[in-house]
Design an enzyme around this catalytic site. Structure first.
Site, PDB file in Angstrom:
ATOM      1  N   LYS A 233       0.856  -1.190   0.000  1.00 26.42           N
ATOM      2  CA  LYS A 233       0.000   0.000   0.000  1.00 26.42           C
ATOM      3  C   LYS A 233       0.889   1.235   0.000  1.00 26.42           C
ATOM      4  O   LYS A 233       2.016   1.191   0.494  1.00 26.42           O
ATOM      5  CB  LYS A 233      -0.881   0.021   1.255  1.00 26.42           C
ATOM      6  CG  LYS A 233      -2.166   0.809   1.067  1.00 26.42           C
ATOM      7  CD  LYS A 233      -3.182  -0.006   0.313  1.00 26.42           C
ATOM      8  CE  LYS A 233      -4.461   0.733   0.069  1.00 26.42           C
ATOM      9  NZ  LYS A 233      -5.493  -0.159  -0.484  1.00 26.42           N
TER      10      LYS A 233
ATOM     11  N   GLY B  76     -18.035   7.483  -3.038  1.00 30.64           N
ATOM     12  CA  GLY B  76     -16.944   7.677  -3.989  1.00 30.64           C
ATOM     13  C   GLY B  76     -16.963   6.539  -4.981  1.00 30.64           C
ATOM     14  O   GLY B  76     -18.036   6.026  -5.330  1.00 30.64           O
ATOM     15  N   ASN B  77     -15.795   6.100  -5.417  1.00 32.95           N
ATOM     16  CA  ASN B  77     -15.730   5.033  -6.414  1.00 32.95           C
ATOM     17  C   ASN B  77     -16.519   3.811  -5.962  1.00 32.95           C
ATOM     18  O   ASN B  77     -17.408   3.327  -6.651  1.00 32.95           O
ATOM     19  CB  ASN B  77     -14.256   4.670  -6.693  1.00 32.95           C
ATOM     20  CG  ASN B  77     -14.147   3.506  -7.660  1.00 32.95           C
ATOM     21  OD1 ASN B  77     -14.635   2.408  -7.393  1.00 32.95           O
ATOM     22  ND2 ASN B  77     -13.535   3.730  -8.804  1.00 32.95           N
TER      23      ASN B  77
HETATM   24  P1  NAD Z   1     -13.041   7.422  -2.935  1.00 36.04           P
HETATM   25  O1  NAD Z   1     -12.033   8.459  -2.637  1.00 36.04           O
HETATM   26  O2  NAD Z   1     -13.504   7.265  -4.332  1.00 36.04           O
HETATM   27  O3  NAD Z   1     -14.336   7.654  -2.014  1.00 36.04           O
HETATM   28  C1  NAD Z   1     -14.262   7.776  -0.619  1.00 36.04           C
HETATM   29  C2  NAD Z   1     -15.642   8.185  -0.122  1.00 36.04           C
HETATM   30  O4  NAD Z   1     -15.625   8.209   1.301  1.00 36.04           O
HETATM   31  C3  NAD Z   1     -16.077   9.574  -0.577  1.00 36.04           C
HETATM   32  O5  NAD Z   1     -17.460   9.551  -0.900  1.00 36.04           O
HETATM   33  C4  NAD Z   1     -15.855  10.428   0.667  1.00 36.04           C
HETATM   34  O6  NAD Z   1     -16.733  11.545   0.726  1.00 36.04           O
HETATM   35  C5  NAD Z   1     -16.209   9.429   1.756  1.00 36.04           C
HETATM   36  N1  NAD Z   1     -15.640   9.791   3.041  1.00 36.04           N
HETATM   37  C6  NAD Z   1     -14.413  10.281   3.309  1.00 36.04           C
HETATM   38  N2  NAD Z   1     -14.309  10.530   4.626  1.00 36.04           N
HETATM   39  C7  NAD Z   1     -15.483  10.150   5.195  1.00 36.04           C
HETATM   40  C8  NAD Z   1     -15.987  10.157   6.511  1.00 36.04           C
HETATM   41  N3  NAD Z   1     -15.238  10.592   7.521  1.00 36.04           N
HETATM   42  N4  NAD Z   1     -17.260   9.714   6.719  1.00 36.04           N
HETATM   43  C9  NAD Z   1     -17.998   9.268   5.687  1.00 36.04           C
HETATM   44  N5  NAD Z   1     -17.588   9.235   4.420  1.00 36.04           N
HETATM   45  C10 NAD Z   1     -16.334   9.686   4.185  1.00 36.04           C
HETATM   46  O7  NAD Z   1     -12.444   6.044  -2.359  1.00 36.04           O
HETATM   47  P2  NAD Z   1     -12.851   4.566  -2.771  1.00 36.04           P
HETATM   48  O8  NAD Z   1     -11.888   4.096  -3.796  1.00 36.04           O
HETATM   49  O9  NAD Z   1     -14.305   4.528  -3.026  1.00 36.04           O
HETATM   50  O10 NAD Z   1     -12.486   3.761  -1.436  1.00 36.04           O
HETATM   51  C11 NAD Z   1     -13.427   3.610  -0.365  1.00 36.04           C
HETATM   52  C12 NAD Z   1     -12.988   2.439   0.511  1.00 36.04           C
HETATM   53  O11 NAD Z   1     -12.925   1.249  -0.267  1.00 36.04           O
HETATM   54  C13 NAD Z   1     -11.607   2.570   1.153  1.00 36.04           C
HETATM   55  O12 NAD Z   1     -11.604   1.919   2.397  1.00 36.04           O
HETATM   56  C14 NAD Z   1     -10.712   1.825   0.186  1.00 36.04           C
HETATM   57  O13 NAD Z   1      -9.498   1.396   0.784  1.00 36.04           O
HETATM   58  C15 NAD Z   1     -11.630   0.665  -0.150  1.00 36.04           C
HETATM   59  N6  NAD Z   1     -11.304  -0.044  -1.378  1.00 36.04           N
HETATM   60  C16 NAD Z   1     -11.265   0.605  -2.572  1.00 36.04           C
HETATM   61  C17 NAD Z   1     -10.988  -0.111  -3.726  1.00 36.04           C
HETATM   62  C18 NAD Z   1     -11.005   0.536  -5.083  1.00 36.04           C
HETATM   63  O14 NAD Z   1     -10.964  -0.208  -6.067  1.00 36.04           O
HETATM   64  N7  NAD Z   1     -11.119   1.845  -5.196  1.00 36.04           N
HETATM   65  C19 NAD Z   1     -10.724  -1.488  -3.654  1.00 36.04           C
HETATM   66  C20 NAD Z   1     -10.794  -2.127  -2.412  1.00 36.04           C
HETATM   67  C21 NAD Z   1     -11.091  -1.388  -1.291  1.00 36.04           C
END
Ligand code: NAD
Length: 415
Positions: free
Chosen positions: A105, A219-220
């Protein structure tokens, strides 16, 4: 980010399966430490002409099963222990899904919300300049994570290619589809998570059509979880939230309209025909499925007793703390653990690597079929072990994953 230390939490999960696997204390100690980590200071010229030094990290946790893989986060509250914990989670996740990859990471302490696109591009390129000797297509392959996206991945791939003077698609995944990216990567984490929920719903007697779902994060992962849940499984998405707060509508939210609203206003809040709620209220809603899809340690011992969901699907990494996990298990609330549930992202990232190595491009249907097979296989293995041994699904997942890493370390003669 919450005060709880994610790295300590993940180490406790590792201990939970030590007895089952007969892991010696010495071997356990080896697996409780990252194998390598790099700390860098990254100077970046800001738009006003000043120079700022950002702190960045890359942690390669364990590469017994293959080259390491894991996302890069840009977040103001980033810490080295969060990155270590996330790198460990990646190790167990890749092993559980039977990928020939280890876990890693990366992260940079910064607030991309206050930075211009130019500043984010210069930071992304500078991160690669500082880490290019440490990563590589057959060594360590980053991907997107919180507050990084396909545009950032394209800049990073381009910078690495400039340094090594050859286009190197395979150094990073989650790239735009027109630049070495894979079909289906954008929504792979959410789609994979829904394959797991679909299987679990059969085992736990939940009818998905009309089921009430609350999603933290938009988010994503969270936004795609809402779209796929509504379109493919006809669930009722009654609440979603982002970092500012959430919205609730008993009859279900109009997800495409909410996406437009978020694009226009920057938040899901104040959406017409919905009531504003806090993130804490969202976690305590009376729903069938709760999907934390934002950050780690949001369900802790302080609020776990208020959770009313019938089951929790961890789309985020580490959203339920260890003590909350035990409390929810005792209350009979099943948790589909992160290493199982959100493995879709790294699975399609792996498929992207395979395509890049062969300069190939597969159709979307082929990618999704392979993703579905892997998610269902992993779910069945975890569910069978958990129900056979009467242990939480997280413990069963760790037992399978850690067992595979230990076996690889033994074959290599490391332990
Ligand atoms: P992202 O940046 O696209 O979205 C993050 C979201 O979380 C946003 O909507 C943001 O507003 C919200 N957020 C941030 N702080 C917050 C808080 N304090 N309370 C509530 N919401 C909050 O990120 P992502 O890629 O969607 O990742 C989200 C989670 O999924 C993370 O834990 C990441 O490690 C995990 N993840 C992501 C992927 C991937 O393919 N992107 C894969 C596996 C796991």
């Amino acid at each position: 980010m919450a005060e709880q230390n994610l790295f300590e939490e993940v180490k406790r999960h590792l201990c939970s399966c030590s007895a089952d696997l007969q892991i010696t204390p010495n071997l356990e100690a080896v697996m409780k430490m990252p194998m390598r980590e790099l700390h860098v200071s990254i100077p970046v010229r800001m738009d006003d002409g000043s120079i700022r030094a950002f702190s960045g990290f890359r942690v390669q946790y364990n590469d017994a099963l293959g080259p390491t893989k894991g996302g890069i986060r840009f977040h103001p509250d980033e810490t080295i222990d969060t990155i270590r914990g996330l790198a460990a989670i990646m190790t167990w996740k890749c092993a559980l899904h039977n990928l020939p990859l280890g876990g890693a990471k990366g992260g940079v302490i910064c607030n991309p919300k206050t930075m211009s696109s130019g500043e984010i591009e210069r930071l992304s390129r500078a991160y690669i300049q500082a880490t290019s000797h440490f990563i590589g297509p057959d060594r360590d392959i980053p991907a997107p994570d919180v507050y990084t996206d396909s545009e950032v991945m394209a800049w990073m791939m381009d910078e690495y290619s400039r340094i090594f003077r050859k286009t190197t698609f395979g150094v990073i995944t989650g790239k735009p589809v027109s630049l070495g990216g894979s079909e289906g990567r954008e929504d792979a984490t959410a789609r994979g998570g829904w394959f797991v929920i679909r299987e679990a719903a059969k085992d736990f007697g939940i009818v998905l059509e009309g089921a009430k779902v609350a999603i933290q994060g938009f988010g994503n992962v969270g936004a795609h979880a809402a779209i796929i849940g509504q379109e493919q499984y006809s669930v009722r998405v009654v609440a979603v939230s982002d970092s500012r707060g959430g919205v609730f509508a008993r009859e279900g939210l109009d997800v495409p309209a909410l996406l437009e609203h978020k694009k226009k206003t920057g938040s899901v809040m104040d959406f017409p025909d919905a009531r504003n709620i806090t993130n804490e209220e969202l976690l305590a809603l009376d729903v069938d499925i709760l999907i934390p899809a934002a950050l780690e340690n949001v369900i802790t011992i302080d609020n776990a007793s208020r959770v009313k969901a019938r089951f929790i699907a961890e789309f985020a990494n580490g959203p339920v703390s260890g003590d909350a996990d035990a409390l929810l298990h005792a209350r009979g609330v099943p948790i589909l653990p992160d290493i199982l549930c959100n493995g879709g992202g790294v699975i399609v990232s792996y498929l992207e690597m395979v395509q890049n190595f062969n300069l190939d491009h597969w159709e979307r249907g082929e990618v999704i079929a392979r993703l579905e097979r892997k998610m269902v296989d992993a779910y069945r293995a975890v569910y069978n072990l958990a129900s056979g041994n009467n242990v939480p699904m997280r413990q069963a997942g760790y037992t399978i994953a850690v067992g595979r890493v230990v076996k690889a370390m033994k074959y290599r003669g490391w332990v």
